[in-house]
Scaffold this active site. Structure first.
Site, PDB file in Angstrom:
ATOM      1  N   ILE A   1       0.838  -1.211   0.000  1.00 19.80           N
ATOM      2  CA  ILE A   1       0.000   0.000   0.000  1.00 19.80           C
ATOM      3  C   ILE A   1       0.872   1.261   0.000  1.00 19.80           C
ATOM      4  O   ILE A   1       0.630   2.193  -0.776  1.00 19.80           O
ATOM      5  CB  ILE A   1      -0.951  -0.003   1.228  1.00 19.80           C
ATOM      6  CG1 ILE A   1      -1.846  -1.254   1.228  1.00 19.80           C
ATOM      7  CG2 ILE A   1      -1.790   1.279   1.269  1.00 19.80           C
ATOM      8  CD1 ILE A   1      -2.766  -1.413   0.043  1.00 19.80           C
TER       9      ILE A   1
ATOM     10  N   GLY B   1      -6.165  -2.561   8.276  1.00 21.55           N
ATOM     11  CA  GLY B   1      -5.791  -3.630   9.196  1.00 21.55           C
ATOM     12  C   GLY B   1      -5.872  -3.223  10.651  1.00 21.55           C
ATOM     13  O   GLY B   1      -5.750  -4.059  11.552  1.00 21.55           O
TER      14      GLY B   1
ATOM     15  N   SER C   1     -10.527  -0.989   4.958  1.00 18.95           N
ATOM     16  CA  SER C   1      -9.827  -2.013   4.177  1.00 18.95           C
ATOM     17  C   SER C   1     -10.327  -2.076   2.741  1.00 18.95           C
ATOM     18  O   SER C   1     -11.361  -1.498   2.391  1.00 18.95           O
ATOM     19  CB  SER C   1      -9.992  -3.378   4.839  1.00 18.95           C
ATOM     20  OG  SER C   1     -11.269  -3.918   4.528  1.00 18.95           O
ATOM     21  N   CYS C   2      -9.599  -2.809   1.938  1.00 21.75           N
ATOM     22  CA  CYS C   2      -9.928  -2.908   0.505  1.00 21.75           C
ATOM     23  C   CYS C   2     -11.350  -3.421   0.287  1.00 21.75           C
ATOM     24  O   CYS C   2     -12.108  -2.866  -0.514  1.00 21.75           O
ATOM     25  CB  CYS C   2      -8.927  -3.828  -0.175  1.00 21.75           C
ATOM     26  SG  CYS C   2      -8.629  -5.362   0.709  1.00 21.75           S
TER      27      CYS C   2
ATOM     28  N   ARG D   1      -8.859 -13.160  -1.698  1.00 26.01           N
ATOM     29  CA  ARG D   1      -7.603 -13.745  -2.184  1.00 26.01           C
ATOM     30  C   ARG D   1      -6.755 -14.180  -0.965  1.00 26.01           C
ATOM     31  O   ARG D   1      -6.793 -13.539   0.080  1.00 26.01           O
ATOM     32  CB  ARG D   1      -6.859 -12.744  -3.090  1.00 26.01           C
ATOM     33  CG  ARG D   1      -6.446 -11.427  -2.419  1.00 26.01           C
ATOM     34  CD  ARG D   1      -5.162 -11.610  -1.644  1.00 26.01           C
ATOM     35  NE  ARG D   1      -4.664 -10.414  -0.996  1.00 26.01           N
ATOM     36  CZ  ARG D   1      -4.759 -10.180   0.302  1.00 26.01           C
ATOM     37  NH1 ARG D   1      -5.444 -10.992   1.091  1.00 26.01           N
ATOM     38  NH2 ARG D   1      -4.189  -9.127   0.827  1.00 26.01           N
TER      39      ARG D   1
ATOM     40  N   HIS E   1     -15.829  -7.181   8.018  1.00 24.92           N
ATOM     41  CA  HIS E   1     -16.200  -6.170   7.020  1.00 24.92           C
ATOM     42  C   HIS E   1     -17.542  -5.504   7.308  1.00 24.92           C
ATOM     43  O   HIS E   1     -17.684  -4.296   7.081  1.00 24.92           O
ATOM     44  CB  HIS E   1     -16.186  -6.813   5.632  1.00 24.92           C
ATOM     45  CG  HIS E   1     -14.922  -7.584   5.374  1.00 24.92           C
ATOM     46  ND1 HIS E   1     -14.792  -8.919   5.685  1.00 24.92           N
ATOM     47  CD2 HIS E   1     -13.729  -7.197   4.899  1.00 24.92           C
ATOM     48  CE1 HIS E   1     -13.578  -9.332   5.384  1.00 24.92           C
ATOM     49  NE2 HIS E   1     -12.899  -8.312   4.907  1.00 24.92           N
ATOM     50  N   GLY E   2     -18.524  -6.300   7.790  1.00 27.98           N
ATOM     51  CA  GLY E   2     -19.839  -5.712   8.083  1.00 27.98           C
ATOM     52  C   GLY E   2     -19.721  -4.615   9.144  1.00 27.98           C
ATOM     53  O   GLY E   2     -20.100  -3.451   8.902  1.00 27.98           O
TER      54      GLY E   2
ATOM     55  N   HIS F   1     -10.008  -9.846  -4.933  1.00 22.55           N
ATOM     56  CA  HIS F   1     -11.136 -10.413  -4.181  1.00 22.55           C
ATOM     57  C   HIS F   1     -12.365 -10.426  -5.095  1.00 22.55           C
ATOM     58  O   HIS F   1     -12.463  -9.612  -6.027  1.00 22.55           O
ATOM     59  CB  HIS F   1     -11.516  -9.546  -2.983  1.00 22.55           C
ATOM     60  CG  HIS F   1     -10.429  -9.272  -1.995  1.00 22.55           C
ATOM     61  ND1 HIS F   1      -9.828 -10.243  -1.232  1.00 22.55           N
ATOM     62  CD2 HIS F   1      -9.857  -8.104  -1.599  1.00 22.55           C
ATOM     63  CE1 HIS F   1      -8.942  -9.698  -0.414  1.00 22.55           C
ATOM     64  NE2 HIS F   1      -8.942  -8.396  -0.624  1.00 22.55           N
TER      65      HIS F   1
END
Ligand SMILES: NC(=O)C1=CN([C@@H]2O[C@H](COP(=O)(O)OP(=O)(O)OC[C@H]3O[C@@H](n4cnc5c(N)ncnc54)[C@H](O)[C@@H]3O)[C@@H](O)[C@H]2O)C=CC1
Ligand SMILES: O=C(OP(=O)(O)O)[C@H](O)COP(=O)(O)O
Length: 346
Positions: free
Chosen positions: A12, A110, A139-140, A168, A194-195, A220
């Site tokens: 990144i 992260g 995050s991504c 991934r 993520h949620g 992903h």
């Protein structure tokens, strides 16, 4: 000019450094590295001043013939803002240093939400982070979800999002990661992080996320179901998403059947490092059944957060409005040059 320091020059950090350097209103003060390796070598080649992140390891740079401009503390002191792109957890450890020098900092996805004053996605909550000391660029995967949620929420209202994230296993250079021959529920408990992370951007959104990890490195893939508060037709949703700046609705005729082909297209288009900064949404997958919307999207984990970091710099410092910042970032990075000639933008 905004003087930007980059602490952590890996996947990144090196991309953010290049993107910041291209901005008309920003300058890279330098980048901090823990050790001399191929990325330190390319930073030197690109003319970035290198700062030592770990005092005791300075002799290793001298042995490799790499000149240092100073210690990371000096980088932090000289910077108006620092982008911390250190591995997960290190950003939180560094927070004390940023506070000591009174330098605002951006942490990455992260890090835990509790560590920062606010979380950020340019499309969704640009105006909420001005003046904060510590902001997390989510995050991504969370970035990819937020970019999708924002227009759907505004246009149709959202009852609930259900997302299965096929993640991934590692980035292409992370040879030690896996799985190499398996499909892992990861995390096996629900929800994945993520949620709740999307809820740091959209506090009132109903969202459940499930994660898997697979033996792939390129991107992903998300399988999405959004229950809407109205019943648009699929074509209207396709147009809505196609009109967004950081989404690429893949037309069928391109024949992009997966991440491999998308990466190849990015390479052919001359994108740096074959990066794909946009959510890649398969046009044919956009389906509406009653009030349920379904689609597949691919997310390039190494690069979708890069324009977000650039915008977060301006958002925290309050130097441009949301629309000015996003337009400036996209133009300077080349994000406005569509991956394929499928649309025109004002
Ligand atoms: N790689 C990805 O797909 C994505 C990563 N992120 C997040 O971005 C952050 C960074 O991830 P990556 O760039 O992938 O990691 P990375 O491992 O590729 O890069 C981190 C760099 O920081 C260096 N470093 C380690 N300790 C340091 C210290 N104390 N001071 C300065 N530098 C130090 C490492 O040597 C390495 O060069 C993490 O929070 C990660 O979760 C977010 C979106 C996508
Ligand atoms: O932020 C990312 O993914 P995530 O949104 O699944 O946490 C990056 O792809 C890094 O994930 P990693 O923790 O699997 O290296």
């Amino acid at each position: 000019m905004i003087h930007v320091g980059i602490n952590g020059y890996g996947t990144i950090g090196k991309r953010v450094a290049d993107a910041v350097r291209k901005q008309p209103d920003m300058e890279v003060v330098g980048v901090a590295k823990t050790r001399p390796n191929f990325e330190a070598s390319s930073a030197v080649e690109k003319g970035f001043d290198l700062y030592a992140a770990v005092e005791e390891r300075k002799p290793r740079f001298a042995e490799a013939g790499i000149d240092l401009a100073g210690d990371v503390e000096e980088l932090v002191e000289q910077s108006d803002i620092v982008v911390d792109a250190c591995p997960s957890g290190i950003g939180a450890d560094n927070a004390e240093m940023y506070e000591e020098y009174d330098t605002p900092a951006l942490l990455q996805g992260g890090e835990d939400a509790e560590v920062v004053d606010g979380s950020f996605n340019a499309r969704s909550n640009f105006d909420t982070v001005e003046g904060m000391d510590l902001v997390r660029v989510v995050s991504c995967n969370t970035t990819g979800l937020s970019r999708l949620v924002a227009p759907l929420q505004e246009e149709y209202g959202i009852e609930k999002v259900r997302a299965t994230l096929v993640r991934r296993g590692g980035d292409p250079a992370q040879s030690g990661r896996g799985p190499i021959n398996d499909i892992l529920p990861n995390p096996v408990e629900l929800p994945s992080h993520h949620g709740p992370d999307v809820n740091t951007i959209f506090p009132d959104l109903e969202i459940d996320t499930l994660g898997l990890k697979v033996p792939a490195t390129l991107m992903h893939t998300h399988s999405i179901n959004v229950t809407l508060q109205s019943n648009p037709d699929a074509e209207a949703v396709r147009e809505l998403l196609d009109d967004e700046r950081r989404t690429f609705v893949i037309p069928e005729w391109l024949g992009l059947d997966g991440a491999g082909a998308i990466k190849e297209l990015a390479q052919d288009a001359g994108r740096p490092r074959a990066d794909i900064w946009e959510n890649c949404i398969w046009g044919e997958s956009i389906t509406v059944e009653g009030d349920d919307l379904y689609l597949f999207q691919a997310i390039h984990q190494e690069s979708d957060v890069v324009p977000e970091n650039v915008d977060a710099i301006r958002a925290v410092l309050g130097t441009k409005s949301q629309s000015e910042s996003i337009a400036t970032t996209d133009e300077a990075m080349g994000l406005d040059d569509s991956l394929a000639p499928t649309r025109t933008r004002d």
